[in-house]
Design a protein around this motif. Structure first.
Motif, PDB file in Angstrom:
ATOM      1  N   ASP A  19      -4.430  -2.815  -3.910  1.00 23.01           N
ATOM      2  CA  ASP A  19      -3.276  -3.618  -3.501  1.00 23.01           C
ATOM      3  C   ASP A  19      -3.258  -3.824  -1.989  1.00 23.01           C
ATOM      4  OD1 ASP A  19      -2.400  -4.016  -6.027  1.00 23.01           O
ATOM      5  OD2 ASP A  19      -0.799  -2.532  -5.981  1.00 23.01           O
ATOM      6  N   LEU A  20      -3.570  -2.780  -1.262  1.00 24.69           N
ATOM      7  CA  LEU A  20      -3.586  -2.893   0.201  1.00 24.69           C
ATOM      8  C   LEU A  20      -4.708  -3.808   0.683  1.00 24.69           C
ATOM      9  CD1 LEU A  20      -2.876   0.814   1.230  1.00 24.69           C
ATOM     10  CD2 LEU A  20      -1.311  -1.126   1.384  1.00 24.69           C
ATOM     11  N   HIS A  21      -5.790  -3.870  -0.070  1.00 26.44           N
ATOM     12  CA  HIS A  21      -6.938  -4.686   0.329  1.00 26.44           C
ATOM     13  C   HIS A  21      -6.755  -6.155  -0.030  1.00 26.44           C
ATOM     14  CE1 HIS A  21     -10.251  -2.321   2.021  1.00 26.44           C
ATOM     15  NE2 HIS A  21      -9.686  -1.290   1.412  1.00 26.44           N
ATOM     16  N   ILE A  22      -6.388  -6.410  -1.288  1.00 23.69           N
ATOM     17  CA  ILE A  22      -6.451  -7.800  -1.761  1.00 23.69           C
ATOM     18  C   ILE A  22      -5.089  -8.451  -1.999  1.00 23.69           C
ATOM     19  CG2 ILE A  22      -8.686  -7.382  -2.865  1.00 23.69           C
ATOM     20  CD1 ILE A  22      -7.278  -7.274  -5.549  1.00 23.69           C
ATOM     21  N   ARG A  23      -4.039  -7.628  -2.049  1.00 21.70           N
ATOM     22  CA  ARG A  23      -2.751  -8.263  -2.296  1.00 21.70           C
ATOM     23  C   ARG A  23      -2.134  -8.716  -0.992  1.00 21.70           C
ATOM     24  NH1 ARG A  23       2.343  -5.521  -5.382  1.00 21.70           N
ATOM     25  NH2 ARG A  23       3.148  -5.168  -3.309  1.00 21.70           N
ATOM     26  N   GLN A  24      -1.672  -7.759  -0.206  1.00 17.76           N
ATOM     27  CA  GLN A  24      -1.112  -8.040   1.110  1.00 17.76           C
ATOM     28  C   GLN A  24      -0.189  -9.270   1.120  1.00 17.76           C
ATOM     29  OE1 GLN A  24      -3.976  -7.922   4.250  1.00 17.76           O
ATOM     30  NE2 GLN A  24      -4.819  -5.970   3.578  1.00 17.76           N
ATOM     31  N   GLY A  25       0.822  -9.174   0.338  1.00 15.22           N
ATOM     32  CA  GLY A  25       1.791 -10.261   0.281  1.00 15.22           C
ATOM     33  C   GLY A  25       1.750 -11.013  -1.025  1.00 15.22           C
ATOM     34  N   SER A  26       0.615 -10.932  -1.770  1.00 14.66           N
ATOM     35  CA  SER A  26       0.500 -11.594  -3.060  1.00 14.66           C
ATOM     36  C   SER A  26       1.021 -10.653  -4.132  1.00 14.66           C
ATOM     37  CB  SER A  26      -0.957 -11.962  -3.341  1.00 14.66           C
ATOM     38  OG  SER A  26      -1.101 -12.357  -4.684  1.00 14.66           O
ATOM     39  N   TYR A  27       1.389 -11.223  -5.266  1.00  8.77           N
ATOM     40  CA  TYR A  27       1.884 -10.405  -6.362  1.00  8.77           C
ATOM     41  C   TYR A  27       0.797 -10.124  -7.399  1.00  8.77           C
ATOM     42  CZ  TYR A  27       6.535 -11.059  -4.497  1.00  8.77           C
ATOM     43  OH  TYR A  27       7.630 -11.054  -3.674  1.00  8.77           O
TER      44      TYR A  27
END
Length: 705
Positions: A190-198
């Motif tokens: 989540d920290l790598h690829i989400r960063q604001g995305s759900y």
């Protein structure tokens, strides 16, 4: 036998890592490790007591079982406590992560990532803690069996592992740890690829997390649970000893430059040799008939190549200690000459010339060199793919050989030389080896060699897995050796050199074989025997019963060969991750037995569907069996057989080659009983050996735990 515990170190970058391994035995956790030294001393006392008649064996078994139970309970309770602590830390970090995403802060995200990685490093320590204790348990169980000549391991594993409240399963299956791994992986992703995305890793399964700590954790978990993917499972067929992949994940793999074209040439040699082996199978019977011999002489024609390979495997393995280029050149020349003799035998009308040609081809078998090149010269991070390439090249060669024979259905003469379905396989391979010879001569690059002495002097931190384990488990031991010959020594150099020394002869290699290893070699012999009987007699059987043409036989054999890769893809990616290797091994043996039984001719008529379906069942089950068999063999085999001339790969090659020789000889001998009895006579030994293998598997089943 011991699990392969630490990686052999090949370059100077690994010196510091070797020192780091010595620190993995965490002092704060000392009292939670298995007390190997105490149990070893108790074993000595038990031996003295039972020899003197002072204590009955059943009392010894009871007392030692209780001691092991207490040791395992200490390990498991500590393991559960640490899992809970890790879970609590991940939960706290998850709360910080949720607050951080409400008010994004780049520096905060980076700090949080580092915090997660810190949890990951502690998780790796816990995984290594489990690994060391699991290995110690296996070692002490094996020592008990050796000292008392009693199957204590079988009793203990059966009674403890299958109990609904089994604590032994916690050590060997680590269900709770997998949940921690999953939570840590998801949050880091989540920290790598989400960063604001759900979106999460579950919404984007094709997106893989490229974080080194996750790679290390995955490698450690796979090592403990023996999880595989397609490439790993396929690579197991090569029986090339692989070091601990977790080290590769940490970026400490052997980074020496290797010549990619040389690797391709090595794999090309493997492919062409397998084509050379099987290209004559569809026409060997007709070639024998054209020279005035019986059709069943095809067994001798096909098997003569394997007879020579029994000897060539040894000298090629020894030769590869000094060079790779010269053995490959010699191999090409021998195969070129051998195929020339094979092709000329028709015009010379000499079965002797034909057999000499096949013997020369067998003397050119460089498969031992092919294995050693991958094991010694390919970097660790590429070695598994190269091993899979070795197996794929063999499988494709097995399929392409008969397929090519099916296309060579032409007949003409040039300057008195006959070119037809019998001789064209030989002439085609002459051309192929001539091209390969020039290609190899020009492009192959001899790798730089490092002697064993140089390796030890350059890498003082290097240690064998058995000696390293012993030093960890016997931290303060003053004993130099025990009566078993196990050297529990504090002198690192002496211990390392002693355990690192490879076998120096086939006799010394044989002495290193435990009962479990012998059973696995028997299984390998059995499956190779069954496959060789099926393939080598296919042209004779189908001609007698179905009047198949050479093209039909070629298509049939090619289809069988093409099943290798898809079957291994399914088994390696799914089945091996759902069941234990020993379970797959036993089931595969039983299915192979069913295939052999179904192949027998029990009535006056014998149908194509019966033959084809039984052949598919036999061949596919043997292929599945080979993968898990060699996987188990690599785990139970002594680490001293991972290197040197007389290594595990050579032993398995010799077992398989001997099986092929005996199988091909059986086909020719069965011809004396008449063609109508040929099928059943050749299948009977396969049936008996398969039954013996299944019985032997039951006897050693729990030693594979």
């Amino acid at each position: 036998m011991l699990i392969k515990f630490w990686v052999d170190i090949f370059d100077t970058k690994m010196v510091n890592f070797g020192k780091k391994l010595m620190a993995d035995h965490i002092k704060e956790w000392q009292r939670y490790y298995i007390n190997y030294k105490l149990m070893k001393k108790k074993l000595k006392q038990y031996v003295q007591q039972t020899q003197g008649g002072g204590e009955e064996l059943h009392l010894v078994l009871k007392e030692f079982s209780v001691m092991l139970d207490e040791q395992i309970e200490t390990i498991v309770l500590f393991l559960l406590e640490q899992q809970g602590l890790l879970a609590s830390r991940i939960q706290e970090l998850s709360e910080q992560r949720n607050a951080l995403f409400e008010q994004p802060d780049i520096s905060g995200i980076q700090e949080l990532q580092e915090a997660y990685r810190a949890v990951g490093y502690d998780l790796i320590k816990l995984l290594k803690f489990v690994d060391m204790n699991a290995t110690g348990l296996r070692k002490i169980l094996k020592k008990f069996d050796k000292r008392f000549g009693y199957k204590f391991t079988d009793y203990y594993v059966t009674s403890r592992a299958n109990h609904p409240y089994s604590q032994l399963q916690q050590v060997f299956r680590q269900v709770g740890i997998n949940a921690v791994v999953g939570a840590l992986s998801r949050n880091l992703a989540d920290l790598h690829i989400r960063q604001g995305s759900y979106l999460s890793i579950y919404d984007q399964p094709s997106v893989s997390l490229k974080d080194p700590i996750i790679d290390q954790i995955k490698a450690s978990v796979d090592k403990l649970t023996h999880s595989t993917d397609f490439l790993q499972f396929l690579g197991q067929h090569a029986l090339i000893m692989h070091e601990d992949v977790s080290c590769a994940a940490e970026g400490h793999a052997d980074e020496q430059e290797y010549h990619f074209m040389s690797l391709i040439l090595n794999l090309a040699n493997t492919f062409l040799y397998m084509v050379n082996t099987y290209i004559i199978v569809p026409t060997a019977d007709s070639y024998a008939l054209s020279l005035g011999a019986a059709a069943t002489v095809c067994g001798v024609i096909i098997g003569s190549m394997a007879v020579a390979q029994v000897f060539s495997s040894v000298y090629f393995s020894a030769w590869s200690n000094k060079s790779y280029f010269r053995p490959l050149i010699f191999s090409s020349i021998m195969l070129l000459i051998g195929n020339t003799f094979y092709a000329l035998a028709y015009d010379l009308n000499s079965i002797a010339v034909l057999l000499i040609g096949r013997l020369l081809c067998g003397l050119g078998s460089a498969r031992a060199v092919n294995r050693r090149y991958i094991s010694d010269c390919v970097p660790l991070k590429t070695r598994m793919k190269a091993s899979a390439g070795f197996v794929s090249a063999s499988a494709l060669g097995m399929a392409c050989g008969p397929a090519l024979a099916g296309f060579l259905q032409i007949n003409f003469k040039i300057y008195g030389l006959t070119f037809d379905k019998n001789t064209l396989p030989g002439w085609l391979m002459v051309l192929a080896w001539l091209i390969y010879l020039f290609w190899c001569w020009i492009f192959f690059r001899e790798p730089t060699r490092v002697t064993q002495e140089d390796s030890h002097s350059e890498h003082p931190g290097m240690e064998d897995n058995e000696s390293g384990l012993t030093r960890h488990l016997l931290t303060n031991s003053k004993e130099k050796h025990d009566e078993d010959g196990d050297h529990d020594c504090d002198d690192c150099k002496k211990t390392s050199s002693m355990f690192h020394k490879p076998a120096t002869s086939l006799v010394s290699a044989y002495r290193l074989l435990t009962l479990s290893v012998k059973v696995q070699l028997l299984i390998y012999f059995m499956l190779k025997y069954a496959m060789e009987i099926l393939l080598s007699e296919s042209s004779v059987i189908t001609t007698i019963y179905f009047s198949w043409s050479t093209s039909n036989v070629a298509i049939f054999l090619a289809v069988l060969g093409l099943t290798v890769l898809p079957v291994n893809a399914v088994i390696g990616s799914y089945i091996t991750n759902m069941f234990e290797d020993r379970q797959i091994l036993l089931v595969s043996e039983i299915i192979l037995l069913i295939g052999i039984i179904f192949s027998f001719r029990v009535t006056g008529s014998y149908s194509v569907p019966q033959y084809v379906s039984s052949a598919l069942v036999t061949f596919v089950s043997a292929e599945v069996l080979e993968g898990v068999n060699l996987s188990l063999l690599s785990r139970v085999m002594s680490s001293r057989l991972a290197r040197g001339t007389y290594n595990g790969g050579l032993l398995s090659t010799e077992a398989g080659t001997l099986a092929r020789v005996i199988a091909d000889g059986t086909i020719t001998l069965a011809g004396y009983f008449g063609e109508e009895n040929l099928l059943n006579v050749t299948l009977l030994p396969s049936l008996l050996i398969c039954v013996a293998s299944i019985i032997a598997t039951f006897f050693t089943y729990n030693t594979l735990y």
